[in-house]
Design a protein around this motif. Structure first.
Motif, PDB file in Angstrom:
ATOM      1  N   SER A  58       0.823  -1.201   0.000  1.00 60.09           N
ATOM      2  CA  SER A  58       0.000   0.000   0.000  1.00 60.09           C
ATOM      3  C   SER A  58       0.860   1.255   0.000  1.00 60.09           C
ATOM      4  N   GLU A 112       0.028   3.950   1.198  1.00 65.15           N
ATOM      5  CA  GLU A 112      -0.267   4.675   2.441  1.00 65.15           C
ATOM      6  C   GLU A 112       0.706   4.287   3.553  1.00 65.15           C
ATOM      7  N   THR A 113       1.136   3.040   3.559  1.00 73.61           N
ATOM      8  CA  THR A 113       2.033   2.571   4.632  1.00 73.61           C
ATOM      9  C   THR A 113       3.366   2.053   4.102  1.00 73.61           C
ATOM     10  N   ARG A 151       7.113  -3.853   3.886  1.00 78.43           N
ATOM     11  CA  ARG A 151       6.227  -3.006   3.075  1.00 78.43           C
ATOM     12  C   ARG A 151       7.046  -2.089   2.152  1.00 78.43           C
ATOM     13  N   ASP A 196      14.414   5.058   6.710  1.00 80.51           N
ATOM     14  CA  ASP A 196      13.188   4.334   7.031  1.00 80.51           C
ATOM     15  C   ASP A 196      13.232   2.941   6.421  1.00 80.51           C
ATOM     16  N   ARG A 210      13.242  -0.829   8.247  1.00 85.21           N
ATOM     17  CA  ARG A 210      12.261  -1.867   7.920  1.00 85.21           C
ATOM     18  C   ARG A 210      12.947  -3.171   7.522  1.00 85.21           C
TER      19      ARG A 210
END
Length: 391
Positions: free
Chosen positions: A29, A31-32, A348, A378, A382
């Protein structure tokens, strides 16, 4: 004053392939998740490019493009100034980007069923264009020697069947980030001459070279093969204007050029006015921006490589050029689906899958580091979390 590459720019819901298509393609996504796949950057183009677009919009009339003097002059100046290559104006054919140029070259210089040589792993669209044009793909696997790729022309010579007509070289190399040396380019040029092969040199990443390395255009490395050489170039990677769909096939040989021009004419190819004017502005006024970009990307690659290479069983090939990190997960012993589960599912992060680049891409992923440094950090957090059981 340095340009601000740290400024975040939200590209979601802007008809942006990199971010708006990643959920349908990778299940990540926007969004994330993080878009680190398709090869464009998350930076604003040079101010002169955006000023040109602003002025065109203010003028309000968007008709056909004409008067190529400034456009061709900007290309000639850039090649002479940045690459010590003197390009004559008639040599320049305009295409709708490099992929379009490759398709036109395949149609101009080969017939269905002919062999087309590529050095794998390599830019995945080479594969799709050869297949789409019904040519026979000939993969020449690159050797990894002390952490960098090398061509194996001896093995390739032994594998030829006689129907090969064309070689496509990615210079600098995507995804390995290699800047080929003059010796390597010279050897390939000799190979093409000895085996009567036309050479397509895709040099779209030629401006994105890191300190300690120098890109040499094939035309300078081997000026004696101009009768079989087509050089492909574009401002799209350099200045982050891929959407302008503007590229150049630079062909010194008149007969070779006529064959390409015939295919472009048959397809009704014209010049995108906005793309040509963006190119002119970028080449004429974008050098300071590029200088700052290269320094920023150099920091990104150092941060990325240091932390990726600290993960047990994971290694990032040292980039000599491009903003596309090529990461090998084979040392983890994990199968490809488990690697993707961790990177795309847990982390993600949408990346390009190694097998799409051909032989040698197994257990690898390509990460686009042409983004804000905060996004790089970031992403690294992850990935470290996704593989925390290895540490």
């Amino acid at each position: 004053m340095p340009f601000d590459f740290d400024r975040p720019i939200d590209r979601r819901q802007t008809n942006c392939s990199k971010w708006d298509d990643m959920e349908s393609l990778f299940g990540v996504s926007p969004e994330t998740g993080l878009g680190m796949w398709v090869a464009d950057m998350d930076f604003a183009a040079p101010p002169a490019v955006n000023e040109t677009l602003h002025n065109l919009a203010a003028h309000g009339v968007h008709g056909y493009f004409g008067n190529y003097d400034a456009y061709h002059g900007a290309i000639q100046h850039w090649m002479r100034h940045r690459h010590s290559w003197t390009v004559e104006e008639p040599w320049i054919l305009t295409t709708h980007g490099i992929v379009h140029a490759i398709g036109a070259a395949l149609q101009a210089y080969t017939e269905p069923g002919d062999g087309v040589i590529i050095f794998t792993p390599v830019y995945h669209v080479f594969h799709t264009m050869i297949d789409a044009n019904d040519r026979r793909k000939v993969e020449s696997p690159l050797k990894e020697v002390t952490g960098r790729y090398e061509m194996d022309l001896d093995a390739l010579a032994g594998a030829l069947t006689g129907d090969e007509r064309l070689v496509i070289l990615c210079s600098p190399h995507n995804p390995g980030g290699r800047v080929w040396t003059v010796r390597e380019l010279r050897a390939l040029a000799d190979f093409c001459r000895d085996h009567d092969l036309i050479l397509i040199s895709d040099e779209i990443h030629h401006d994105l070279v890191y300190p300690g390395h120098t890109h040499t255009v094939m035309a300078n490395a081997a000026p004696d093969i101009l009768d079989r050489l087509v050089t492909l170039s574009a401002p799209s990677k350099t200045f982050n204007i891929a959407g302008a769909k503007n590229g150049q096939a630079i062909i010194p040989d008149r007969a070779l050029r006529a064959r390409m021009a015939r295919v472009l004419k048959a397809a009704g190819t014209g010049t995108n006015r906005l793309g040509a004017m963006m190119t002119t502005a970028a080449y004429a006024h974008g050098e300071d921006w590029l200088k700052d970009l290269l320094a920023y990307l150099d920091t990104n690659r150092r941060i990325f490589d240091e932390r990726i290479n600290a993960l047990p069983g994971v290694g990032s090939m040292e980039l000599e050029a491009t903003y596309l990190a090529w990461v090998d997960f084979s040392g983890t012993g994990m199968p490809p689906d488990e690697i993707l589960r961790r990177v795309e599912g847990t982390g993600r992060i949408a990346t390009n899958h190694g097998p799409s680049f051909g032989t040698g891409g197994e257990n690898r992923l390509r990460f686009n580091i042409g983004t804000q440094m905060a996004t790089i950090r970031d992403a690294l957090e992850r990935i470290e979390h996704a593989f925390s059981d290895l540490q």
